[in-house]
Motif scaffolding. Structure first.
Motif, PDB file in Angstrom:
ATOM      1  N   GLY A   1       7.089  -5.044  -7.603  1.00  0.00           N
ATOM      2  CA  GLY A   1       6.509  -6.360  -7.845  1.00  0.00           C
ATOM      3  C   GLY A   1       5.658  -6.860  -6.708  1.00  0.00           C
ATOM      4  N   ASN A   2       5.770  -6.235  -5.541  1.00  0.00           N
ATOM      5  CA  ASN A   2       4.986  -6.636  -4.368  1.00  0.00           C
ATOM      6  C   ASN A   2       3.841  -5.671  -4.084  1.00  0.00           C
ATOM      7  OD1 ASN A   2       6.458  -8.984  -3.707  1.00  0.00           O
ATOM      8  ND2 ASN A   2       8.061  -7.729  -2.792  1.00  0.00           N
ATOM      9  N   VAL A   3       3.500  -4.839  -5.050  1.00  0.00           N
ATOM     10  CA  VAL A   3       2.342  -3.946  -4.937  1.00  0.00           C
ATOM     11  C   VAL A   3       1.249  -4.476  -5.851  1.00  0.00           C
ATOM     12  CG1 VAL A   3       1.476  -1.610  -5.301  1.00  0.00           C
ATOM     13  CG2 VAL A   3       3.764  -1.950  -4.338  1.00  0.00           C
ATOM     14  N   ARG A   4       0.106  -4.776  -5.278  1.00  0.00           N
ATOM     15  CA  ARG A   4      -0.997  -5.371  -6.036  1.00  0.00           C
ATOM     16  C   ARG A   4      -2.245  -4.493  -5.936  1.00  0.00           C
ATOM     17  NH1 ARG A   4       0.993 -10.514  -7.427  1.00  0.00           N
ATOM     18  NH2 ARG A   4      -0.528 -10.167  -9.090  1.00  0.00           N
ATOM     19  N   PHE A   5      -2.988  -4.439  -7.034  1.00  0.00           N
ATOM     20  CA  PHE A   5      -4.273  -3.727  -7.016  1.00  0.00           C
ATOM     21  C   PHE A   5      -5.227  -4.475  -6.096  1.00  0.00           C
ATOM     22  CE2 PHE A   5      -8.485  -2.989  -9.205  1.00  0.00           C
ATOM     23  CZ  PHE A   5      -8.666  -1.726  -8.671  1.00  0.00           C
ATOM     24  N   ASN A   6      -5.864  -3.745  -5.175  1.00  0.00           N
ATOM     25  CA  ASN A   6      -6.693  -4.391  -4.162  1.00  0.00           C
ATOM     26  C   ASN A   6      -8.183  -4.080  -4.306  1.00  0.00           C
ATOM     27  OD1 ASN A   6      -7.810  -3.972  -0.976  1.00  0.00           O
ATOM     28  ND2 ASN A   6      -6.797  -5.915  -1.463  1.00  0.00           N
ATOM     29  N   HIS A   7      -8.550  -2.826  -4.426  1.00  0.00           N
ATOM     30  CA  HIS A   7      -9.970  -2.492  -4.601  1.00  0.00           C
ATOM     31  C   HIS A   7     -10.099  -1.067  -5.123  1.00  0.00           C
ATOM     32  CE1 HIS A   7      -9.470  -0.675  -0.523  1.00  0.00           C
ATOM     33  NE2 HIS A   7     -10.470   0.111  -0.883  1.00  0.00           N
TER      34      HIS A   7
END
Length: 297
Positions: free
Chosen positions: A25-31
């Protein structure tokens, strides 16, 4: 007493298991980056002025500790797009795609490392540095499963170290909380411009990337699924879905350019229209936009 000890051990085990499973849940798509042909790269910003209304655009060189490169960047509120020209090495071929994810809470990367170590995964970890004003400083920590050089789609995880977060103005208390990319980038920009972080406002229309459309060989798809499985993705039909982005794919053994289209959510209205530059098309509707790559295969 024995029952109490067993209960405590069971509770600790459940807590640890839950804690470890929560890292996704703390991994987000960045670029993402994509490598395009020289001509389209060269003419991109001049040939497609609409991009200035869409996002903050900039061609810039990055000088890291071990490698330097130049790219053209489209910066959005929640993610950004990095467009590169071919450099001829194994990770610089036309059609290649890289997907970068970022943790939004310090310590998440260590949980994933522990998870991979417990599952005997082979992975690469490094602490990256960047050169700013002639001085090397901490940039981000890098983590990825080991991936074959024959693949043309890659993914990895980044985490801003506490030294970098503190240097741009986050307090010790802040480091215990969620720090989104938007919040971090505002602080980074404020430090570079020497202005207060709360005075930084995002005024363009690129809000976020919603969907990527890829054409992959079965080998590439298998490698992508493996690299994304601990980044919070689930599979639904021909889609890989996370809290931030959906990856829709088709299978083809002949496709040479992997990325077909990038879909965007707009932060504000733009005039609908279709704009082209060599092998790239940018189309705007009322509340969304997309970039299509027009390569023949």
């Amino acid at each position: 007493m024995r029952f109490l000890c067993l209960f405590v051990l069971f509770a600790i085990g459940c807590t640890t298991s839950t804690h470890r499973s929560n890292f996704r849940g703390n991994v987000r798509f960045n670029h993402l980056y994509v490598v395009i042909d020289d001509s389209t790269y060269k003419n991109l910003f001049e040939g497609m002025k609409i991009l200035e209304d869409f996002s903050y655009i900039k061609e810039q060189s990055v000088d890291s500790e071990k490698k330097s490169w130049t790219g053209k960047y489209l910066f959005g509120r929640h993610q950004y797009l990095e467009i590169l020209k071919p450099v001829g090495d194994k990770k610089g071929r036309v059609g290649e795609v890289g997907l970068a994810f970022r943790t939004d809470k310090l310590g998440t990367m260590n949980l994933i490392k522990d998870h991979w170590e417990n599952n005997d995964e082979n992975f690469t970890y490094s602490q990256r540095k960047i050169k700013r004003k002639g001085k090397l400083s901490p940039w981000f920590d890098f983590l990825s499963l080991q991936q074959s050089d024959s693949l043309r789609v890659f993914s990895w995880l980044m985490e801003s170290p506490k030294e970098e977060l503190r240097s741009v103005g986050f307090s010790r208390a802040d480091l215990k909380e969620v720090i989104s990319w938007e919040k971090y980038s505002n602080h980074r920009r404020a430090k570079d411009l020497k202005i207060p972080a709360d005075s930084v406002a995002y005024e363009k229309n690129f809000n976020r990337i919603t969907q990527l459309h890829l054409t992959l060989t079965q080998y590439e798809l298998d490698g992508l699924k493996r690299s994304l499985r601990d980044f919070g993705f689930t599979e639904s039909g021909n889609k890989l879905v996370s809290q931030d982005v959906t990856i829709e794919y088709v299978i083809s053994e002949s496709k040479q350019f992997l990325l077909n289209r990038i879909d965007f959510e707009l932060a504000g209205p733009m005039k609908p229209g279709t704009y082209s530059c060599n092998n790239l098309e940018f189309k705007v509707t009322e509340d969304s936009a997309h970039i299509r790559f027009l390569y023949d295969n």
